[in-house]
Design a protein around this motif. Structure first.
Motif, PDB file in Angstrom:
ATOM      1  N   PHE A   1       0.814  -1.211   0.000  1.00 16.09           N
ATOM      2  CA  PHE A   1       0.000   0.000   0.000  1.00 16.09           C
ATOM      3  C   PHE A   1       0.848   1.262   0.000  1.00 16.09           C
ATOM      4  N   ALA A   2       1.776   1.369   0.943  1.00 12.82           N
ATOM      5  CA  ALA A   2       2.552   2.612   1.048  1.00 12.82           C
ATOM      6  C   ALA A   2       3.836   2.389   1.815  1.00 12.82           C
ATOM      7  N   ARG A   3       4.851   3.162   1.448  1.00 14.81           N
ATOM      8  CA  ARG A   3       6.093   3.224   2.212  1.00 14.81           C
ATOM      9  C   ARG A   3       5.894   4.173   3.380  1.00 14.81           C
ATOM     10  N   SER A   4       6.580   3.872   4.480  1.00 12.98           N
ATOM     11  CA  SER A   4       6.534   4.743   5.654  1.00 12.98           C
ATOM     12  C   SER A   4       7.906   4.695   6.296  1.00 12.98           C
ATOM     13  N   GLY A   5       8.671   5.796   6.163  1.00 12.80           N
ATOM     14  CA  GLY A   5      10.062   5.737   6.578  1.00 12.80           C
ATOM     15  C   GLY A   5      10.758   4.681   5.751  1.00 12.80           C
ATOM     16  N   MET A   6      11.423   3.756   6.403  1.00 14.60           N
ATOM     17  CA  MET A   6      12.061   2.652   5.698  1.00 14.60           C
ATOM     18  C   MET A   6      11.198   1.396   5.732  1.00 14.60           C
ATOM     19  N   GLY A   7      10.018   1.503   6.312  1.00  9.40           N
ATOM     20  CA  GLY A   7       9.092   0.377   6.373  1.00  9.40           C
ATOM     21  C   GLY A   7       8.037   0.432   5.285  1.00  9.40           C
ATOM     22  N   LYS A   8       7.122  -0.536   5.322  1.00  7.31           N
ATOM     23  CA  LYS A   8       6.118  -0.633   4.264  1.00  7.31           C
ATOM     24  C   LYS A   8       4.849  -1.287   4.805  1.00  7.31           C
ATOM     25  N   TYR A   9       3.703  -0.697   4.487  1.00  3.76           N
ATOM     26  CA  TYR A   9       2.398  -1.242   4.842  1.00  3.76           C
ATOM     27  C   TYR A   9       1.840  -2.018   3.647  1.00  3.76           C
ATOM     28  N   SER A  10       1.336  -3.237   3.915  1.00  5.52           N
ATOM     29  CA  SER A  10       0.861  -4.095   2.834  1.00  5.52           C
ATOM     30  C   SER A  10      -0.376  -4.887   3.237  1.00  5.52           C
ATOM     31  N   TYR A  11      -0.992  -5.492   2.215  1.00  7.75           N
ATOM     32  CA  TYR A  11      -2.074  -6.457   2.417  1.00  7.75           C
ATOM     33  C   TYR A  11      -1.573  -7.826   1.994  1.00  7.75           C
ATOM     34  N   LYS A  12      -1.840  -8.838   2.798  1.00 13.17           N
ATOM     35  CA  LYS A  12      -1.604 -10.225   2.390  1.00 13.17           C
ATOM     36  C   LYS A  12      -2.977 -10.817   2.111  1.00 13.17           C
ATOM     37  N   ILE A  13      -3.178 -11.281   0.879  1.00 16.79           N
ATOM     38  CA  ILE A  13      -4.484 -11.766   0.447  1.00 16.79           C
ATOM     39  C   ILE A  13      -4.401 -13.257   0.148  1.00 16.79           C
ATOM     40  N   PHE A  14      -5.157 -14.026   0.892  1.00 19.50           N
ATOM     41  CA  PHE A  14      -5.187 -15.478   0.738  1.00 19.50           C
ATOM     42  C   PHE A  14      -6.286 -15.864  -0.253  1.00 19.50           C
ATOM     43  N   ASP A  15      -6.181 -17.068  -0.807  1.00 17.28           N
ATOM     44  CA  ASP A  15      -7.201 -17.536  -1.749  1.00 17.28           C
ATOM     45  C   ASP A  15      -8.497 -17.909  -1.034  1.00 17.28           C
ATOM     46  N   GLU A  16      -8.386 -18.272   0.245  1.00 11.34           N
ATOM     47  CA  GLU A  16      -9.559 -18.646   1.028  1.00 11.34           C
ATOM     48  C   GLU A  16      -9.533 -17.929   2.365  1.00 11.34           C
ATOM     49  N   ASN A  17     -10.682 -17.872   3.023  1.00 11.87           N
ATOM     50  CA  ASN A  17     -10.734 -17.291   4.362  1.00 11.87           C
ATOM     51  C   ASN A  17      -9.824 -18.063   5.310  1.00 11.87           C
ATOM     52  N   LEU A  18      -9.208 -17.372   6.228  1.00  8.27           N
ATOM     53  CA  LEU A  18      -8.268 -18.009   7.152  1.00  8.27           C
ATOM     54  C   LEU A  18      -9.004 -18.847   8.194  1.00  8.27           C
ATOM     55  N   ASN A  19      -8.473 -20.045   8.476  1.00 12.18           N
ATOM     56  CA  ASN A  19      -9.014 -20.853   9.569  1.00 12.18           C
ATOM     57  C   ASN A  19      -8.369 -20.402  10.881  1.00 12.18           C
ATOM     58  N   SER A  20      -8.764 -21.012  11.970  1.00 14.99           N
ATOM     59  CA  SER A  20      -8.289 -20.577  13.290  1.00 14.99           C
ATOM     60  C   SER A  20      -6.775 -20.708  13.433  1.00 14.99           C
ATOM     61  N   ASP A  21      -6.185 -21.760  12.860  1.00 14.42           N
ATOM     62  CA  ASP A  21      -4.737 -21.941  12.956  1.00 14.42           C
ATOM     63  C   ASP A  21      -3.979 -20.832  12.225  1.00 14.42           C
ATOM     64  N   LYS A  22      -4.462 -20.500  11.025  1.00 10.78           N
ATOM     65  CA  LYS A  22      -3.791 -19.452  10.259  1.00 10.78           C
ATOM     66  C   LYS A  22      -4.008 -18.080  10.886  1.00 10.78           C
ATOM     67  N   ILE A  23      -5.181 -17.882  11.464  1.00 11.55           N
ATOM     68  CA  ILE A  23      -5.423 -16.611  12.144  1.00 11.55           C
ATOM     69  C   ILE A  23      -4.441 -16.429  13.292  1.00 11.55           C
ATOM     70  N   GLU A  24      -4.170 -17.515  13.997  1.00 13.78           N
ATOM     71  CA  GLU A  24      -3.216 -17.448  15.107  1.00 13.78           C
ATOM     72  C   GLU A  24      -1.825 -17.087  14.595  1.00 13.78           C
ATOM     73  N   THR A  25      -1.452 -17.647  13.436  1.00 15.48           N
ATOM     74  CA  THR A  25      -0.136 -17.383  12.856  1.00 15.48           C
ATOM     75  C   THR A  25      -0.028 -15.954  12.336  1.00 15.48           C
ATOM     76  N   TYR A  26      -1.093 -15.488  11.704  1.00 19.07           N
ATOM     77  CA  TYR A  26      -1.070 -14.182  11.061  1.00 19.07           C
ATOM     78  C   TYR A  26      -1.829 -13.117  11.857  1.00 19.07           C
ATOM     79  N   ASN A  27      -1.679 -13.177  13.169  1.00 20.26           N
ATOM     80  CA  ASN A  27      -2.301 -12.159  14.008  1.00 20.26           C
ATOM     81  C   ASN A  27      -1.462 -11.954  15.269  1.00 20.26           C
ATOM     82  N   ASN A  28      -0.161 -11.710  15.051  1.00 20.60           N
ATOM     83  CA  ASN A  28       0.749 -11.587  16.198  1.00 20.60           C
ATOM     84  C   ASN A  28       0.844 -10.165  16.739  1.00 20.60           C
ATOM     85  N   GLY A  29       0.111  -9.233  16.117  1.00 18.78           N
ATOM     86  CA  GLY A  29       0.103  -7.871  16.624  1.00 18.78           C
ATOM     87  C   GLY A  29       1.370  -7.086  16.332  1.00 18.78           C
ATOM     88  N   CYS A  30       2.300  -7.709  15.662  1.00 18.31           N
ATOM     89  CA  CYS A  30       3.559  -7.027  15.323  1.00 18.31           C
ATOM     90  C   CYS A  30       3.602  -6.789  13.820  1.00 18.31           C
TER      91      CYS A  30
END
Length: 272
Positions: free
Chosen positions: A217-246
């Motif tokens: 989406f956009a650069r910010s300083g030396m970092g970058k904001y993005s979207y990760k788009i999966f082919d299917e809705n995330l199940n509970s295991d993947k949500i746990e992996t991709y929701n670390n708050g960092c």
């Protein structure tokens, strides 16, 4: 030394020095040491830029507790030191809030970008492309980054592997170097225009296909904001992996928000 290296040099003392006085000294020493190594071809500020006005506009985005220190450094510094400080605090910036708003505003265009982009990618390839616009502040022309990977599957183990074909930074539009890179994947100038147009419609800057599509989406300083788009809705295991708050925040359905930190600066999403 390129300004980017100076930027790293400026920020590293903040991690190492314990008080404001020593921080100030460490930064100024760093600036002085790098000044003699600057080459004429390195990027400079545009001649029409009012540097003092830019500084006063940019300092507002620095944490309040640091503003006094930066104002003193800018006031006391010479022209080159001021330019380094100005470059550091005037880099593009974005936010999680803007990332989310853009998705809600451009959801259809982002979804279409993911689908249409795949039509341009050769079979068994991953193409990571980013369009960097001409800087409004520095004498930096429009540039294109293209990374090309080839995927394969081991017939015996059935494991998938990814091979780096080429990684190309700071390619200039219409250059021979760019032409050579895009011809290797059977792209033309028209292909680049069409991909860029898809990104522009989605108000985004980059895209990388793969098992998970990553759209920058956009650069910010030396970092970058993005979207990760999966082919299917995330199940509970993947949500746990991709929701670390960092670096990852699960947003909804098949969408994960991503923040990729740079060599220095924030490494995680900001806390709201």
């Amino acid at each position: 030394m390129p300004i980017l290296e100076v930027y790293r040099c400026i920020l590293h003392p903040y991690k190492q020095v314990g008080n404001n006085t020593m921080k100030h000294i460490a930064i100024i020493i760093c600036l002085i040491l790098t000044t003699a190594k600057i080459k004429a071809q390195d990027y400079t500020f545009r001649k029409n830029i009012d540097k003092d006005s830019l500084f006063h506009a940019s300092i507002k985005f620095i944490p309040e507790q640091k503003q006094k220190e930066f104002r003193k450094m800018y006031k006391d510094g010479n022209d080159q030191e001021r330019e380094f400080i100005l470059f550091m605090i005037s880099m593009p910036r974005s936010s999680k809030e803007e990332l989310i708003k853009n998705y809600e505003d451009k959801q259809a265009e982002i979804s279409n970008l993911k689908i249409e982009y795949l039509k341009y990618v050769p079979e068994n390839h991953i193409i990571d492309i980013e369009f960097k616009p001409e800087s409004k502040i520095l004498n930096v022309p429009e540039q294109i980054k293209i990374k090309i990977y080839k995927t394969s599957i081991n017939n015996e183990t059935k494991e998938k592997s990814v091979e780096v074909v080429s990684q190309n930074w700071n390619l200039k539009p219409n250059s021979d170097e760019l032409k050579k890179v895009i011809e290797s994947i059977n792209w033309t100038d028209e292909t680049l225009k069409e991909v860029k147009n898809l990104l522009t419609k989605a108000n985004c800057i980059s895209i990388k296909n793969g098992n998970i599509t990553t759209i920058g989406f956009a650069r910010s300083g030396m970092g970058k904001y993005s979207y990760k788009i999966f082919d299917e809705n995330l199940n509970s295991d993947k949500i746990e992996t991709y929701n670390n708050g960092c670096e990852y925040i699960f947003y909804k359905d098949n969408i994960v928000l991503e923040y990729g930190g740079g060599a220095v600066g924030p490494q995680c999403f900001e806390k709201i």
